[in-house]
Scaffold this motif. Structure first.
Motif, mmCIF file in Angstrom:
data_model
loop_
_atom_site.group_PDB
_atom_site.id
_atom_site.type_symbol
_atom_site.label_atom_id
_atom_site.label_comp_id
_atom_site.label_asym_id
_atom_site.label_seq_id
_atom_site.Cartn_x
_atom_site.Cartn_y
_atom_site.Cartn_z
ATOM 1 N N GLN A 93 20.448 -1.376 18.422
ATOM 2 C CA GLN A 93 21.364 -1.177 19.543
ATOM 3 C C GLN A 93 22.663 -1.951 19.341
ATOM 4 O O GLN A 93 22.734 -2.859 18.511
ATOM 5 C CB GLN A 93 20.696 -1.597 20.846
ATOM 6 C CG GLN A 93 20.351 -3.068 20.929
ATOM 7 C CD GLN A 93 19.580 -3.396 22.196
ATOM 8 O OE1 GLN A 93 19.300 -2.528 23.006
ATOM 9 N NE2 GLN A 93 19.233 -4.663 22.358
ATOM 10 N N ALA A 94 23.681 -1.598 20.112
ATOM 11 C CA ALA A 94 24.975 -2.276 20.038
ATOM 12 C C ALA A 94 24.799 -3.756 20.326
ATOM 13 O O ALA A 94 23.970 -4.145 21.150
ATOM 14 C CB ALA A 94 25.941 -1.653 21.041
ATOM 15 N N VAL A 123 28.553 -9.337 14.649
ATOM 16 C CA VAL A 123 27.659 -8.363 15.279
ATOM 17 C C VAL A 123 28.116 -6.944 14.992
ATOM 18 O O VAL A 123 29.280 -6.687 14.685
ATOM 19 C CB VAL A 123 27.561 -8.558 16.813
ATOM 20 C CG1 VAL A 123 26.971 -9.907 17.156
ATOM 21 C CG2 VAL A 123 28.910 -8.377 17.477
ATOM 22 N N SER A 124 27.186 -6.024 15.130
ATOM 23 C CA SER A 124 27.472 -4.599 15.019
ATOM 24 C C SER A 124 27.780 -4.093 16.423
ATOM 25 O O SER A 124 26.871 -3.889 17.234
ATOM 26 C CB SER A 124 26.254 -3.873 14.430
ATOM 27 O OG SER A 124 26.474 -2.497 14.400
ATOM 28 N N ASP A 125 29.067 -3.922 16.751
ATOM 29 C CA ASP A 125 29.486 -3.577 18.113
ATOM 30 C C ASP A 125 28.990 -2.216 18.579
ATOM 31 O O ASP A 125 28.755 -2.017 19.768
ATOM 32 C CB ASP A 125 31.021 -3.609 18.214
ATOM 33 C CG ASP A 125 31.561 -5.021 18.080
ATOM 34 O OD1 ASP A 125 30.840 -5.969 18.459
ATOM 35 O OD2 ASP A 125 32.695 -5.167 17.578
ATOM 36 N N GLN A 126 28.838 -1.265 17.673
ATOM 37 C CA GLN A 126 28.453 0.081 18.064
ATOM 38 C C GLN A 126 27.008 0.405 17.710
ATOM 39 O O GLN A 126 26.603 1.558 17.736
ATOM 40 C CB GLN A 126 29.391 1.096 17.417
ATOM 41 C CG GLN A 126 30.825 0.899 17.848
ATOM 42 C CD GLN A 126 31.765 1.831 17.124
ATOM 43 O OE1 GLN A 126 31.362 2.606 16.269
ATOM 44 N NE2 GLN A 126 33.034 1.749 17.466
ATOM 45 N N GLY A 127 26.243 -0.590 17.346
ATOM 46 C CA GLY A 127 24.873 -0.340 16.921
ATOM 47 C C GLY A 127 24.851 0.128 15.475
ATOM 48 O O GLY A 127 25.882 0.206 14.809
ATOM 49 N N PHE A 128 23.660 0.429 15.017
ATOM 50 C CA PHE A 128 23.514 0.842 13.627
ATOM 51 C C PHE A 128 22.308 1.744 13.490
ATOM 52 O O PHE A 128 21.266 1.494 14.087
ATOM 53 C CB PHE A 128 23.340 -0.399 12.736
ATOM 54 C CG PHE A 128 23.158 -0.069 11.280
ATOM 55 C CD1 PHE A 128 24.248 0.252 10.494
ATOM 56 C CD2 PHE A 128 21.896 -0.043 10.712
ATOM 57 C CE1 PHE A 128 24.088 0.574 9.152
ATOM 58 C CE2 PHE A 128 21.724 0.272 9.380
ATOM 59 C CZ PHE A 128 22.817 0.580 8.599
ATOM 60 N N GLU A 129 22.447 2.809 12.704
ATOM 61 C CA GLU A 129 21.322 3.696 12.407
ATOM 62 C C GLU A 129 21.451 4.195 10.977
ATOM 63 O O GLU A 129 22.533 4.314 10.436
ATOM 64 C CB GLU A 129 21.257 4.868 13.382
ATOM 65 C CG GLU A 129 22.465 5.799 13.373
ATOM 66 C CD GLU A 129 22.452 6.823 12.233
ATOM 67 O OE1 GLU A 129 23.540 7.177 11.760
ATOM 68 O OE2 GLU A 129 21.369 7.253 11.815
ATOM 69 N N ALA A 141 25.404 -0.873 6.157
ATOM 70 C CA ALA A 141 25.537 -2.001 7.081
ATOM 71 C C ALA A 141 26.568 -2.993 6.571
ATOM 72 O O ALA A 141 27.414 -3.475 7.334
ATOM 73 C CB ALA A 141 24.183 -2.679 7.278
ATOM 74 N N CYS A 142 26.515 -3.312 5.292
ATOM 75 C CA CYS A 142 27.490 -4.247 4.718
ATOM 76 C C CYS A 142 28.904 -3.705 4.816
ATOM 77 O O CYS A 142 29.842 -4.435 5.156
ATOM 78 C CB CYS A 142 27.130 -4.555 3.263
ATOM 79 S SG CYS A 142 25.713 -5.661 3.096
ATOM 80 N N SER A 143 29.072 -2.430 4.542
ATOM 81 C CA SER A 143 30.393 -1.810 4.598
ATOM 82 C C SER A 143 30.979 -1.885 6.009
ATOM 83 O O SER A 143 32.152 -2.197 6.183
ATOM 84 C CB SER A 143 30.286 -0.349 4.137
ATOM 85 O OG SER A 143 31.512 0.302 4.286
ATOM 86 N N LEU A 144 30.156 -1.610 7.015
ATOM 87 C CA LEU A 144 30.624 -1.659 8.404
ATOM 88 C C LEU A 144 31.002 -3.073 8.836
ATOM 89 O O LEU A 144 31.848 -3.250 9.705
ATOM 90 C CB LEU A 144 29.542 -1.120 9.347
ATOM 91 C CG LEU A 144 29.246 0.381 9.267
ATOM 92 C CD1 LEU A 144 28.026 0.728 10.102
ATOM 93 C CD2 LEU A 144 30.466 1.178 9.734
ATOM 94 N N LEU A 145 30.389 -4.071 8.235
ATOM 95 C CA LEU A 145 30.564 -5.456 8.661
ATOM 96 C C LEU A 145 31.466 -6.276 7.742
ATOM 97 O O LEU A 145 31.624 -7.474 7.932
ATOM 98 C CB LEU A 145 29.190 -6.124 8.782
ATOM 99 C CG LEU A 145 28.270 -5.487 9.834
ATOM 100 C CD1 LEU A 145 26.838 -5.953 9.631
ATOM 101 C CD2 LEU A 145 28.767 -5.804 11.235
#
Length: 189
Positions: A93-94, A123-129, A141-145
């Motif tokens: 979740q976000a 943190v992952s503001d928009q969640g992650f899937e 995940a690494c790319s988004l963060l």
């Protein structure tokens, strides 16, 4: 014994090729074609001692008969069993911390986390899937963060894209036992 090992921070398994001369038949038969763990240590007793240089999984094993020699060649990939064989579906979740996302994925992959050089407030503001290869989930995940991941000696390292690891480098020089002069090789490929 001789070996060629390549190390980098790319998100792929670091290749290693280990050659062993003149194993007897019983020892050659112990080595499977795929998935055996191989560990390479090297060093000098009088220097800093032996150092762990490489841990990988065999991806190919072959024996070459150049009589009177029998050469066993082990082609390996560092982290191959984790990077190329695990599939999962997962979501968060976000507001979930980057550490929780990445450590959960690593735990499901079965790979230990050796280096995690970020703060817990990322943190992952928009969640992650993610669904599919587990290595793609880590990469996504690494790319988004703004992080990068690599596998070194069968352990996961997570560092900032412009960062470095905290472990000291292995020093190889004439003061700690190196014999001869390093040689540069150029390959056609």
């Amino acid at each position: 014994v001789s070996f060629t090992i390549q190390k980098n921070l790319a998100w792929s398994s670091n290749p290693g090729v280990i050659r062993i001369w003149n194993l007897d038949a019983s020892h050659r038969n112990l080595i499977k074609d795929f998935g055996d763990e191989v560990t390479v240590y090297a060093g000098y007793e009088r220097g800093s001692g032996e150092e762990l240089l490489y841990v990988g999984d065999t991806t190919c094993v072959h024996h070459t008969y150049e009589l009177p020699e029998i050469i066993t060649t082990l082609e390996c990939g560092d982290g191959d069993r984790y990077l190329n064989q695990k599939h999962y579906s997962l979501s968060f979740q976000a507001g979930t911390s980057a550490r929780e996302v990445l450590e959960t994925i690593a735990k499901r992959m079965g790979i230990p986390v050796a280096e995690f050089a970020i703060t817990d407030n990322l943190v992952s503001d928009q969640g992650f899937e993610s669904a599919g290869m587990a290595k793609e989930a880590i990469l996504k995940a690494c790319s988004l963060l703004g992080l990068q991941a690599s596998v070194q000696n069968e352990q996961l390292q997570i560092i900032p894209i412009s960062g470095t690891i905290t472990q000291p480098s292995i020093q190889i020089n004439g003061n700690n036992g190196m014999i001869g002069v390093p040689q540069r090789y150029t390959y056609k490929r």
